[in-house]
Design a protein around this motif. Structure first.
Motif, PDB file in Angstrom:
ATOM      1  N   PRO A 186      35.713  42.607  51.111  1.00  0.00           N
ATOM      2  CA  PRO A 186      36.757  41.577  51.024  1.00  0.00           C
ATOM      3  C   PRO A 186      36.325  40.412  50.132  1.00  0.00           C
ATOM      4  O   PRO A 186      35.186  39.951  50.198  1.00  0.00           O
ATOM      5  N   ASN A 187      37.231  39.982  49.263  1.00  0.00           N
ATOM      6  CA  ASN A 187      36.992  38.815  48.395  1.00  0.00           C
ATOM      7  C   ASN A 187      35.721  38.969  47.551  1.00  0.00           C
ATOM      8  O   ASN A 187      34.992  38.002  47.320  1.00  0.00           O
ATOM      9  N   SER A 188      35.476  40.180  47.089  1.00  0.00           N
ATOM     10  CA  SER A 188      34.285  40.422  46.267  1.00  0.00           C
ATOM     11  C   SER A 188      34.458  39.836  44.868  1.00  0.00           C
ATOM     12  O   SER A 188      35.569  39.519  44.430  1.00  0.00           O
ATOM     13  N   HIS A 189      33.347  39.679  44.181  1.00  0.00           N
ATOM     14  CA  HIS A 189      33.325  39.205  42.790  1.00  0.00           C
ATOM     15  C   HIS A 189      32.525  40.230  41.994  1.00  0.00           C
ATOM     16  O   HIS A 189      31.399  40.557  42.349  1.00  0.00           O
TER      17      HIS A 189
ATOM     18  N   THR B  62      39.902  34.090  37.464  1.00  0.00           N
ATOM     19  CA  THR B  62      40.418  34.040  38.833  1.00  0.00           C
ATOM     20  C   THR B  62      41.922  34.257  38.739  1.00  0.00           C
ATOM     21  O   THR B  62      42.604  33.564  37.974  1.00  0.00           O
TER      22      THR B  62
ATOM     23  N   LYS C   9      46.231  36.115  42.606  1.00  0.00           N
ATOM     24  CA  LYS C   9      46.087  36.872  43.850  1.00  0.00           C
ATOM     25  C   LYS C   9      44.732  36.622  44.504  1.00  0.00           C
ATOM     26  O   LYS C   9      44.412  37.223  45.532  1.00  0.00           O
ATOM     27  N   GLY C  10      43.927  35.731  43.885  1.00  0.00           N
ATOM     28  CA  GLY C  10      42.634  35.393  44.458  1.00  0.00           C
ATOM     29  C   GLY C  10      41.495  36.317  44.060  1.00  0.00           C
ATOM     30  O   GLY C  10      40.405  36.249  44.640  1.00  0.00           O
ATOM     31  N   GLN C  11      41.714  37.169  43.065  1.00  0.00           N
ATOM     32  CA  GLN C  11      40.647  38.052  42.600  1.00  0.00           C
ATOM     33  C   GLN C  11      39.675  37.279  41.709  1.00  0.00           C
ATOM     34  O   GLN C  11      40.063  36.340  41.005  1.00  0.00           O
ATOM     35  N   HIS C  12      38.404  37.698  41.734  1.00  0.00           N
ATOM     36  CA  HIS C  12      37.382  37.063  40.897  1.00  0.00           C
ATOM     37  C   HIS C  12      36.646  38.151  40.112  1.00  0.00           C
ATOM     38  O   HIS C  12      35.978  39.012  40.699  1.00  0.00           O
TER      39      HIS C  12
ATOM     40  N   ASN D 124      29.387  39.348  47.138  1.00  0.00           N
ATOM     41  CA  ASN D 124      30.322  39.053  48.219  1.00  0.00           C
ATOM     42  C   ASN D 124      30.980  37.695  47.983  1.00  0.00           C
ATOM     43  O   ASN D 124      30.740  37.045  46.958  1.00  0.00           O
ATOM     44  N   HIS D 125      31.788  37.253  48.941  1.00  0.00           N
ATOM     45  CA  HIS D 125      32.537  36.008  48.761  1.00  0.00           C
ATOM     46  C   HIS D 125      31.639  34.775  48.690  1.00  0.00           C
ATOM     47  O   HIS D 125      32.058  33.719  48.223  1.00  0.00           O
TER      48      HIS D 125
END
Length: 280
Positions: free
Chosen positions: A70-73, A158, A161-164, A183-184
């Protein structure tokens, strides 16, 4: 050459081609690639883009892992084996620019695997450290032309949709490209490399033995072969429509247009930052 693609594309259509493998990025401009897509659609011709990096194991593994966190970069670093003394030749060989040539392969990953398009970008940040982003100008005295482009560039996107996702492309970065999944909290979970030490040794041997071959063709030979295998298999089985291409990690000409649009967006944003930084 990218500039010759539209001409050869039309010639292939004129000869009755039903399937076309189009070397990336396909055309020098978005409008030209759109025209080519319209012509292909009118004739019912399927067009596949030569973004072989999508077939690379290190990319597929990084994408798969990032989707499970979740919320990975994800950070994709694309290196090439040019020498700095040869940069002037590279600039004039690829006048369309770094973002529309070398870096377009990484943008294809963002478009096809993460659905990142220019209109969905919330924030675009350029790494202005010269170790990561460098803008150079060379002059071709024989042609009387001057050309400004990047020897390397790094940036983070960014999305709304909050993707990195981050990308670095370095014309002189070396033989090994890689992807890092975080990770986040920004903690590295795993790093995937394009070649292990044994493969690096083998590629260096091949480069030494065949000095006339473009080095990158040797470095990514397995990826080229795998991409073309998937396309041919899809054609022969009749499973080469939009959904099938997505499952095979193959980019069609429609997504190819999105890649070029994203490349133009990135070029504009990077130019604005780096020009200001060097007083240009």
């Amino acid at each position: 050459r990218t500039s010759e693609n539209p001409k050869f594309f039309r010639e292939c259509l004129g000869l009755g081609a039903t399937h076309i493998y189009l070397e990336a990025p396909g055309a020098p401009t978005v409008s030209q690639l759109r025209e080519m897509k319209t012509l292909a659609d009118t004739r019912g011709v399927r067009v596949y883009m030569g973004y072989q990096t999508l077939a690379a194991k290190y990319v597929e593994n990084a994408v798969a892992l990032s989707r499970s966190i979740p919320n990975s970069h994800v950070f994709f670093c694309h290196n090439d084996t040019n020498q700095s003394a040869d940069l002037h030749k590279i600039f004039f060989r690829y006048p369309e620019g770094l973002l529309r040539s070398m870096a377009s392969y990484d943008l294809a990953i963002l478009v096809s695997q993460y659905k990142v398009t220019a209109n969905l970008i919330e924030k675009f940040k350029v790494n202005t450290n010269r170790l990561f982003s460098e803008r150079k100008t060379f002059r071709n005295n024989a042609q009387g032309k001057e050309l400004t482009d990047y020897s390397r560039v790094a940036f983070k996107i960014t999305t709304k949709k909050g993707q990195h996702v981050s990308v670095m492309a370095d014309r002189c970065g070396g033989l090994v490209s890689f992807a890092v999944v975080k990770n986040h909290k920004g903690e590295e979970i795993r790093r995937f490399e394009s070649h292990d030490q044994s493969e690096v040794s083998d590629v260096r041997r091949q480069i030494k033995e065949d000095k006339e071959m473009n080095r990158q063709f040797i470095v990514q030979a397995d990826d080229f072969l795998e991409l073309k295998r998937r396309i041919v298999t899809g054609i022969l089985s009749g499973k080469d429509d939009g959904r099938a291409l997505e499952l095979m990690n193959v980019v069609g000409i429609g997504e190819g247009i999105d890649v070029l649009i994203l490349a133009d967006y990135c070029t504009k944003e990077i130019d604005a930052v780096l020009k200001a930084g060097d007083g240009g």
